[in-house]
Design a protein around this motif. Structure first.
Motif, PDB file in Angstrom:
ATOM      1  N   LYS A 213      53.295  38.913  45.686  1.00 45.09           N
ATOM      2  CA  LYS A 213      54.463  39.580  46.258  1.00 45.09           C
ATOM      3  C   LYS A 213      55.129  40.448  45.214  1.00 45.09           C
ATOM      4  CE  LYS A 213      55.561  35.914  49.581  1.00 45.09           C
ATOM      5  NZ  LYS A 213      56.630  35.008  50.073  1.00 45.09           N
ATOM      6  N   GLN A 214      55.969  41.364  45.680  1.00 42.90           N
ATOM      7  CA  GLN A 214      56.734  42.188  44.762  1.00 42.90           C
ATOM      8  C   GLN A 214      57.911  41.399  44.196  1.00 42.90           C
ATOM      9  OE1 GLN A 214      57.811  45.773  46.949  1.00 42.90           O
ATOM     10  NE2 GLN A 214      56.094  46.862  46.010  1.00 42.90           N
ATOM     11  N   ARG A 215      58.337  41.818  43.013  1.00 44.09           N
ATOM     12  CA  ARG A 215      59.526  41.200  42.434  1.00 44.09           C
ATOM     13  C   ARG A 215      60.708  41.439  43.364  1.00 44.09           C
ATOM     14  NH1 ARG A 215      61.643  43.435  36.810  1.00 44.09           N
ATOM     15  NH2 ARG A 215      62.211  45.144  38.198  1.00 44.09           N
ATOM     16  N   GLU A 216      61.520  40.422  43.546  1.00 44.45           N
ATOM     17  CA  GLU A 216      62.627  40.472  44.500  1.00 44.45           C
ATOM     18  C   GLU A 216      63.946  40.159  43.799  1.00 44.45           C
ATOM     19  OE1 GLU A 216      63.892  38.316  48.734  1.00 44.45           O
ATOM     20  OE2 GLU A 216      62.580  37.274  47.338  1.00 44.45           O
ATOM     21  N   LEU A 217      64.954  40.973  44.073  1.00 45.58           N
ATOM     22  CA  LEU A 217      66.289  40.677  43.586  1.00 45.58           C
ATOM     23  C   LEU A 217      66.846  39.522  44.404  1.00 45.58           C
ATOM     24  CD1 LEU A 217      68.868  41.286  41.984  1.00 45.58           C
ATOM     25  CD2 LEU A 217      69.445  42.956  43.752  1.00 45.58           C
ATOM     26  N   VAL A 218      67.292  38.478  43.748  1.00 42.88           N
ATOM     27  CA  VAL A 218      67.821  37.311  44.431  1.00 42.88           C
ATOM     28  C   VAL A 218      69.342  37.396  44.542  1.00 42.88           C
ATOM     29  CG1 VAL A 218      68.016  34.799  44.390  1.00 42.88           C
ATOM     30  CG2 VAL A 218      65.908  35.885  43.623  1.00 42.88           C
ATOM     31  N   ALA A 219      70.005  37.595  43.415  1.00 41.69           N
ATOM     32  CA  ALA A 219      71.462  37.629  43.416  1.00 41.69           C
ATOM     33  C   ALA A 219      71.955  38.261  42.131  1.00 41.69           C
ATOM     34  CB  ALA A 219      72.035  36.218  43.545  1.00 41.69           C
ATOM     35  N   THR A 220      73.121  38.897  42.212  1.00 45.49           N
ATOM     36  CA  THR A 220      73.775  39.448  41.037  1.00 45.49           C
ATOM     37  C   THR A 220      75.252  39.090  41.071  1.00 45.49           C
ATOM     38  OG1 THR A 220      74.255  41.556  42.107  1.00 45.49           O
ATOM     39  CG2 THR A 220      72.192  41.409  40.857  1.00 45.49           C
ATOM     40  N   ILE A 221      75.871  39.124  39.900  1.00 44.67           N
ATOM     41  CA  ILE A 221      77.297  38.852  39.805  1.00 44.67           C
ATOM     42  C   ILE A 221      77.887  39.699  38.685  1.00 44.67           C
ATOM     43  CG2 ILE A 221      76.925  36.836  38.313  1.00 44.67           C
ATOM     44  CD1 ILE A 221      79.387  35.555  39.730  1.00 44.67           C
ATOM     45  N   THR A 222      79.026  40.328  38.961  1.00 43.88           N
ATOM     46  CA  THR A 222      79.677  41.152  37.958  1.00 43.88           C
ATOM     47  C   THR A 222      80.561  40.283  37.056  1.00 43.88           C
ATOM     48  OG1 THR A 222      81.646  41.570  39.279  1.00 43.88           O
ATOM     49  CG2 THR A 222      79.752  43.043  39.620  1.00 43.88           C
ATOM     50  N   SER A 223      81.075  40.891  36.008  1.00 46.31           N
ATOM     51  CA  SER A 223      81.968  40.162  35.115  1.00 46.31           C
ATOM     52  C   SER A 223      83.243  39.735  35.831  1.00 46.31           C
ATOM     53  CB  SER A 223      82.308  41.013  33.892  1.00 46.31           C
ATOM     54  OG  SER A 223      82.893  42.239  34.294  1.00 46.31           O
ATOM     55  N   GLY A 224      83.593  40.455  36.884  1.00 45.13           N
ATOM     56  CA  GLY A 224      84.775  40.103  37.654  1.00 45.13           C
ATOM     57  C   GLY A 224      84.525  39.081  38.742  1.00 45.13           C
ATOM     58  N   GLY A 225      83.261  38.698  38.896  1.00 41.48           N
ATOM     59  CA  GLY A 225      82.933  37.656  39.864  1.00 41.48           C
ATOM     60  C   GLY A 225      82.447  38.130  41.215  1.00 41.48           C
ATOM     61  N   ASN A 226      82.264  39.432  41.380  1.00 41.73           N
ATOM     62  CA  ASN A 226      81.727  39.936  42.644  1.00 41.73           C
ATOM     63  C   ASN A 226      80.224  39.686  42.696  1.00 41.73           C
ATOM     64  OD1 ASN A 226      84.200  41.013  43.671  1.00 41.73           O
ATOM     65  ND2 ASN A 226      83.991  42.695  42.223  1.00 41.73           N
ATOM     66  N   SER A 227      79.761  39.098  43.784  1.00 44.89           N
ATOM     67  CA  SER A 227      78.357  38.715  43.890  1.00 44.89           C
ATOM     68  C   SER A 227      77.682  39.374  45.086  1.00 44.89           C
ATOM     69  CB  SER A 227      78.229  37.198  43.994  1.00 44.89           C
ATOM     70  OG  SER A 227      78.949  36.712  45.102  1.00 44.89           O
ATOM     71  N   ASN A 228      76.378  39.515  44.963  1.00 51.93           N
ATOM     72  CA  ASN A 228      75.543  40.025  46.041  1.00 51.93           C
ATOM     73  C   ASN A 228      74.287  39.174  46.120  1.00 51.93           C
ATOM     74  OD1 ASN A 228      76.683  42.583  47.265  1.00 51.93           O
ATOM     75  ND2 ASN A 228      76.846  43.049  45.095  1.00 51.93           N
ATOM     76  N   TYR A 229      73.766  39.042  47.332  1.00 50.29           N
ATOM     77  CA  TYR A 229      72.599  38.197  47.554  1.00 50.29           C
ATOM     78  C   TYR A 229      71.564  38.906  48.415  1.00 50.29           C
ATOM     79  CZ  TYR A 229      75.697  34.389  46.096  1.00 50.29           C
ATOM     80  OH  TYR A 229      76.567  33.587  45.388  1.00 50.29           O
ATOM     81  N   ALA A 230      70.320  38.556  48.187  1.00 52.80           N
ATOM     82  CA  ALA A 230      69.264  38.986  49.090  1.00 52.80           C
ATOM     83  C   ALA A 230      69.473  38.291  50.428  1.00 52.80           C
ATOM     84  CB  ALA A 230      67.898  38.618  48.515  1.00 52.80           C
ATOM     85  N   ASP A 231      69.122  38.969  51.509  1.00 45.56           N
ATOM     86  CA  ASP A 231      69.303  38.379  52.832  1.00 45.56           C
ATOM     87  C   ASP A 231      68.560  37.051  52.952  1.00 45.56           C
ATOM     88  OD1 ASP A 231      69.290  41.549  54.653  1.00 45.56           O
ATOM     89  OD2 ASP A 231      70.909  40.461  53.660  1.00 45.56           O
ATOM     90  N   SER A 232      67.444  36.949  52.272  1.00 47.50           N
ATOM     91  CA  SER A 232      66.607  35.755  52.394  1.00 47.50           C
ATOM     92  C   SER A 232      67.249  34.498  51.795  1.00 47.50           C
ATOM     93  CB  SER A 232      65.251  35.997  51.719  1.00 47.50           C
ATOM     94  OG  SER A 232      65.432  36.339  50.358  1.00 47.50           O
ATOM     95  N   VAL A 233      68.275  34.676  50.967  1.00 51.62           N
ATOM     96  CA  VAL A 233      68.891  33.507  50.322  1.00 51.62           C
ATOM     97  C   VAL A 233      70.366  33.327  50.676  1.00 51.62           C
ATOM     98  CG1 VAL A 233      67.275  33.751  48.397  1.00 51.62           C
ATOM     99  CG2 VAL A 233      69.602  34.655  48.185  1.00 51.62           C
TER     100      VAL A 233
END
Length: 123
Positions: free
Chosen positions: A43-63
């Motif tokens: 499979k291709q590499r997948e972004l799972v989640a990120t978080i900024t220094s201020g605490g804002n987070s993003n997630y892949a739909d799959s997780v």
């Protein structure tokens, strides 16, 4: 020199939980974004989640709803709490940091990666 070191991977049964951690060390001035990617065989590499220094987070739909990313800015650490794990979550999980490094005479900003930690979800 900057290093990212992951820990906490392993084998877990479907429906189980696991937490992976990542520690950044070295001549770090500031860490902007930290996150987790994963790469499963075939499979291709997948972004799972990120978080900024201020605490804002993003997630892949799959997780979404199952994984939670958090960070400790004072310790330069990022965590990924994984609940309700599924076999399709099996992958090598890589820590990522967009950071500014200090060196004699200046600084630079770029992405750094850890060596990866294996997460296997299987009965």
């Amino acid at each position: 020199q900057v290093q990212l070191v992951e820990s906490g991977g392993g084998l877990v049964q479907p429906g189980g939980s696991l937490r992976v951690s990542c520690a950044a060390s070295g001549s770090i001035f500031a860490i902007n974004v930290m996150g987790w990617y994963r790469h499963a065989p075939g499979k291709q590499r997948e972004l799972v989640a990120t978080i900024t220094s201020g605490g804002n987070s993003n997630y892949a739909d799959s997780v979404k709803g199952r994984f939670t990313i958090s960070r400790d800015n004072a310790k330069n650490m990022v965590y990924l709490q994984m609940n309700s794990l599924k076999p399709e979550d099996t992958a090598v999980y890589y820590c990522y940091a967009d950071l500014t490094r200090m060196y004699y005479g200046g600084s630079d900003r770029r992405a750094y990666w850890g060596q990866g930690t294996q997460v296997t979800v299987s009965s």
